[in-house]
Design a protein around this motif. Structure first.
Motif, PDB file in Angstrom:
ATOM      1  N   VAL A  98      33.801  35.639  58.738  1.00 37.57           N
ATOM      2  CA  VAL A  98      32.467  36.433  58.930  1.00 37.57           C
ATOM      3  C   VAL A  98      32.566  37.380  59.764  1.00 37.57           C
ATOM      4  O   VAL A  98      32.197  38.696  59.461  1.00 37.57           O
ATOM      5  N   ALA A  99      33.004  37.226  60.926  1.00 41.51           N
ATOM      6  CA  ALA A  99      32.854  38.292  61.895  1.00 41.51           C
ATOM      7  C   ALA A  99      33.773  39.585  61.522  1.00 41.51           C
ATOM      8  O   ALA A  99      33.482  40.701  61.893  1.00 41.51           O
ATOM      9  N   LEU A 100      34.885  39.282  61.108  1.00 44.69           N
ATOM     10  CA  LEU A 100      35.799  40.306  60.702  1.00 44.69           C
ATOM     11  C   LEU A 100      35.618  41.208  59.501  1.00 44.69           C
ATOM     12  O   LEU A 100      35.789  42.249  59.299  1.00 44.69           O
ATOM     13  N   ALA A 101      34.829  40.407  58.596  1.00 41.00           N
ATOM     14  CA  ALA A 101      34.350  40.964  57.313  1.00 41.00           C
ATOM     15  C   ALA A 101      33.323  41.854  57.642  1.00 41.00           C
ATOM     16  O   ALA A 101      33.003  42.917  56.889  1.00 41.00           O
ATOM     17  N   ALA A 102      32.696  41.983  58.752  1.00 45.42           N
ATOM     18  CA  ALA A 102      31.676  42.519  58.974  1.00 45.42           C
ATOM     19  C   ALA A 102      31.828  43.782  59.701  1.00 45.42           C
ATOM     20  O   ALA A 102      31.063  44.843  59.737  1.00 45.42           O
ATOM     21  N   LEU A 103      33.095  43.977  60.090  1.00 43.24           N
ATOM     22  CA  LEU A 103      33.741  45.318  60.725  1.00 43.24           C
ATOM     23  C   LEU A 103      34.155  45.913  59.532  1.00 43.24           C
ATOM     24  O   LEU A 103      35.055  45.721  58.437  1.00 43.24           O
ATOM     25  N   PRO A 104      34.213  47.461  59.649  1.00 40.96           N
ATOM     26  CA  PRO A 104      34.866  48.281  58.975  1.00 40.96           C
ATOM     27  C   PRO A 104      36.595  48.076  58.754  1.00 40.96           C
ATOM     28  O   PRO A 104      37.164  47.914  59.736  1.00 40.96           O
ATOM     29  N   PRO A 105      37.083  47.840  57.703  1.00 39.60           N
ATOM     30  CA  PRO A 105      38.342  47.541  57.571  1.00 39.60           C
ATOM     31  C   PRO A 105      39.458  48.562  58.130  1.00 39.60           C
ATOM     32  O   PRO A 105      40.382  48.090  58.756  1.00 39.60           O
ATOM     33  N   GLN A 106      39.012  49.859  58.275  1.00 47.94           N
ATOM     34  CA  GLN A 106      39.789  50.825  59.057  1.00 47.94           C
ATOM     35  C   GLN A 106      39.937  50.636  60.399  1.00 47.94           C
ATOM     36  O   GLN A 106      41.059  51.036  60.943  1.00 47.94           O
ATOM     37  N   LEU A 107      38.843  50.064  61.132  1.00 43.01           N
ATOM     38  CA  LEU A 107      38.991  49.734  62.314  1.00 43.01           C
ATOM     39  C   LEU A 107      40.139  48.792  62.842  1.00 43.01           C
ATOM     40  O   LEU A 107      40.794  48.997  63.767  1.00 43.01           O
ATOM     41  N   ARG A 108      40.682  48.107  61.732  1.00 43.51           N
ATOM     42  CA  ARG A 108      41.677  47.173  62.031  1.00 43.51           C
ATOM     43  C   ARG A 108      43.160  47.976  61.965  1.00 43.51           C
ATOM     44  O   ARG A 108      44.288  47.333  62.564  1.00 43.51           O
TER      45      ARG A 108
END
Length: 761
Positions: A98-108
């Motif tokens: 849930v936490a990582l899905a809420a962040l923009p993918p490009q941030l990774r």
């Protein structure tokens, strides 16, 4: 010196790693900081979730070091972390998912240099005082709704008819919040950004004084770079107003003071993949969390839900007093009382005068309690010249007159009833627009051979491939498998294979044939357009087609639910639902609610311009004109419909009076999928899990579409009258599901998932 951290990372679904992992850092880090950490052979993005005072019994050499920190980004707030923790727990998903899905993918993917470069981009503050001189005057109902909203702190449901001015209430409420606090942020959620371009345009235009960088959109239709830019602006507090879809409810907004959920009833707010959360419900919970945050200087965070056909859950909440209800029953610019001295008349077709070739009598059903209309006016009513039936605008609040056409009295195999066809022709001749709604795309649902019985079944799914005539293909709408239409029946060789049923593509073609002799006021031929998922695949196609409709270049618009909601068509005076009966007797208990909502929303596209409201009509072709759903629809009476549905659901213990979850399993064989679910339920019964005495698991059954892409699918319904008992049971059941999955007979299981509060059963 080492600092010990609990870091949340994205873990594979059902990997049994649901919580944070332990890492160490050589420098102190704040809770909520974004870091890069090693996971297996990869380096992944993580969120510092908690700090450990020391390593305790852990051996430092066994604990891996944090690889790096995303410098320059403020830590994610405690309120945001509480929201994510609740979402993961309630919907039975891992915290990291849930936490990582809420962040923009490009941030990774960004390295430290790339992130620093983006953060250093200056934000040009072009904000200026808002010019309020050209704001439209509010109606009495709008002013009352805003006053009542300001006087309360509960979640508010704006129950407003289509065209009653709900958007203006959203705009004024947002403007007040932004004016009160120079740091305040507002989140406006819409079901699908592509279906509501005008709403987005209105918000961007109204809040242009804030500056371009301070009004951002956040949805999956953005490019990765655009999504990252919007998220960074929201996280830093630079974006004052965020317009987004369901994903935006989990965005980092440190100064959030108002959440608006437009069309709150829409099923699109329920995520159907991964963490199956309801964005509407999370918006209500998030407002509660934000209000409890003492860092906000300007009081509570409010949530405003809006709909002409609220979800029954929200409606019931207003009946019990948990939600505040704001009523707006009248359309803007329409008289609010019946003028008995000047009864308005419909400009629709003269009912009772139309007959098909051969002179046989046709029957159309209008608002007179489902009785067939015969030749001549109804007794007790004054018939205007031409035989048109009278109706008072005031008693409908400017909403379209609903005419039900009893298809049992129409010519056999008739697709468009002759009275409806004549009504459309009259609209075209007057330069008005009509909208024909059919929620089935393609040319025909199936292609069939009437000699041997062959049908265009998908070889990979338990469904038929849809015939698309425009590119001569058979296309499965579930797995995407596509083939060219065969020249002859693959089974018997018969060349006479024919389409069965109708989709929007075939309806468009059929209307062109039926209206071939109809002319516009300028003498040109009628212009028909179709808008559905097939015609809007290319980028910008939907915007271009909608622009043509608004410009008056289209006379008859055919489409699916894409055009039935969210659009402000100013010249449409007639809306017709061609085949709505399928949902009346569905096994899904929510089907009538969805149908009523869709028909109300579709009808709301007609007569939105006050100049045309008197002549606006909605036609419903049905074989069941006396069905209670259509009885409520003819009066635009949502409360009556809701009361009936709620009574049935209460008797059956269904939502909102009961709580449920679906456990779904997928395998190569149906027996394996069902066996896994039944075995897990038996193990739960044997272990006497917490809450089991208030929970009822039903035997596993195949899903409605049993096979998709050669994967068999089964589901098990779990019900309880207590939400708390259901949650305790599901949480305790998770380890048993993992243990059952490891058994030898279920090694071929592909995946399983829990769907809490499902919207379709």
């Amino acid at each position: 010196m080492s600092y010990w951290l609990q870091v949340v990372v994205a873990t594979p679904a059902h990997s049994a790693i649901a919580g944070p992992l332990t890492y160490r850092s050589e420098s102190p880090l704040a809770v909520g900081a974004l870091v890069r950490v090693p996971l297996g052979r990869r380096e992944v993005l993580g969120v510092v979730w908690d700090l450990l005072p020391d390593g305790g019994a852990l051996q430092a050499e066994n604990i891996r070091l944090v690889a790096g920190v995303l410098e320059g980004l403020a830590p994610l707030s405690a309120t945001w972390r509480k929201l994510v923790s609740f979402t993961a727990g309630y919907y039975q998903r891992s915290l990291g998912e849930v936490a990582l899905a809420a962040l923009p993918p490009q941030l990774r993917e960004l390295n430290a240099v790339q992130l620093t470069r983006r953060l250093k981009r200056p934000v040009v503050d072009t904000s200026r005082a808002q010019d309020t001189s050209d704001l439209i005057a509010l109606s009495a109902q709008q002013e009352r709704a805003l006053a009542e909203f300001d006087a309360d702190t509960r979640p508010a449901l704006l129950f407003g008819a289509t065209g009653s001015g709900k958007t203006e209430v959203y705009l004024r409420a947002a403007a007040k919040v932004l004016a009160q606090d120079p740091a305040a942020q507002v989140l406006v959620m819409v079901p699908e950004i592509n279906l509501t371009p005008q709403l987005q345009a209105r918000f961007e235009e109204r809040f242009a004084h804030l500056g371009k960088e301070r009004v951002v959109a956040l949805h999956s239709g953005l490019t990765p770079a655009q999504r990252l830019k919007s998220w960074l602006a929201a996280h830093a507090g630079q974006a004052r107003l965020v317009l987004g879809t369901r994903m935006a409810v989990l965005a980092s907004l440190p100064h959030l003071r108002l959440l608006v959920v437009d069309e709150e009833h829409d099923p699109s707010y329920k995520q159907q993949e991964g963490a199956r959360y309801s964005a509407r419900d999370l918006a209500v919970y998030r407002a509660k969390l934000e209000s409890a945050d003492t860092d906000h200087p300007h009081g509570d965070c409010r949530v405003l839900l809006g709909s002409a056909t609220p979800s029954l859950e929200s409606w019931q909440a207003t009946l019990t007093g948990r939600y505040q209800r704001l009523n707006m029953s009248e359309r803007i610019g329409v008289p609010s009382a019946i003028d008995t001295e000047a009864t308005q008349f419909s400009d629709g077709p003269p009912l009772g005068k139309l007959a098909p070739p051969g002179g046989s009598e046709l029957h159309a059903v209008s608002e007179r309690g489902g009785l067939p209309l015969s030749a001549g006016p109804p007794q007790g009513k004054l018939a205007p010249p031409g035989g048109r039936e009278p109706h008072a605008v005031g008693e409908r609040g400017g909403l379209p007159l609903v005419r039900r056409v009893d298809m049992n009295h129409q010519p056999k195999h008739c697709t468009i009833a002759p009275p409806l066809l004549d009504a459309i022709a009259q609209r075209v001749a007057r330069g008005e627009q009509s909208l024909i709604f059919l929620n089935r795309r393609g040319y025909a649902p199936v292609l069939a051979c009437h000699d041997c019985g062959w049908k265009s079944e998908c070889p990979h799914c338990s469904a038929y491939r849809v015939f698309h005539k425009i590119d001569r293909t058979l296309r499965c709408h579930h797995c995407g498998f596509t083939e060219r239409v065969p020249r002859a029946c693959p089974s018997c060789g018969n060349i006479d294979i024919a389409p069965v049923g109708r989709g929007t593509e075939r309806l468009e073609e059929h209307l062109a044939e039926l209206l071939a002799g109809v002319r516009r006021p300028d003498g040109e031929a009628v212009r028909i357009a179709r808008i559905d998922a097939d015609t809007t695949r290319l980028k910008g196609a939907l915007e271009s087609q909608l622009a043509s409709v608004h410009a008056g270049e289209v006379d008859v618009l055919v489409g699916t639910q894409m055009i039935a909601k969210g659009h402000d068509f100013r010249h449409i005076t007639l809306v017709a639902a061609v085949n709505p009966d399928g949902a009346l007797f569905s096994s899904d208990f929510r089907a009538p609610e969805r149908l009523f909502s869709l028909l109300m929303q579709a009808g709301g596209r007609a007569g939105r311009d006050a100049r045309h409201s008197q002549a606006s009509e909605m036609w419903v072709q049905t074989f069941h004109p006396a069905h209670p759903l259509f009885e409520a629809l003819k009066r635009h009476d949502y409360p009556v419909f809701a009361a009936r549905e709620l009574a049935e659901r209460q008797a059956a213990g269904m939502s909102p009076f009961g709580y449920s979850a679906l456990v779904r399993a997928e395998a190569k064989e149906q027996s394996v999928a069902q066996g896994f679910l039944n075995a897990a339920a038996a193990a739960a019964q044997l272990r006497q899990l917490p809450g089991h005495d208030a929970v009822t698991p039903y035997p596993a059954v195949p899903m409605t579409i049993q096979r998709v892409a050669n994967i068999e699918r089964a589901q098990m319904l779990v019900e309880s009258p207590s939400r708390a008992a259901l949650q305790r049971f599901l949480a305790a059941w998770q380890p048993l599901l993992f243990d059952t999955r490891r058994q030898a007979e279920f090694k071929s299981l592909v995946r399983w998932a829990i769907d809490v509060d499902p919207i379709a059963i």
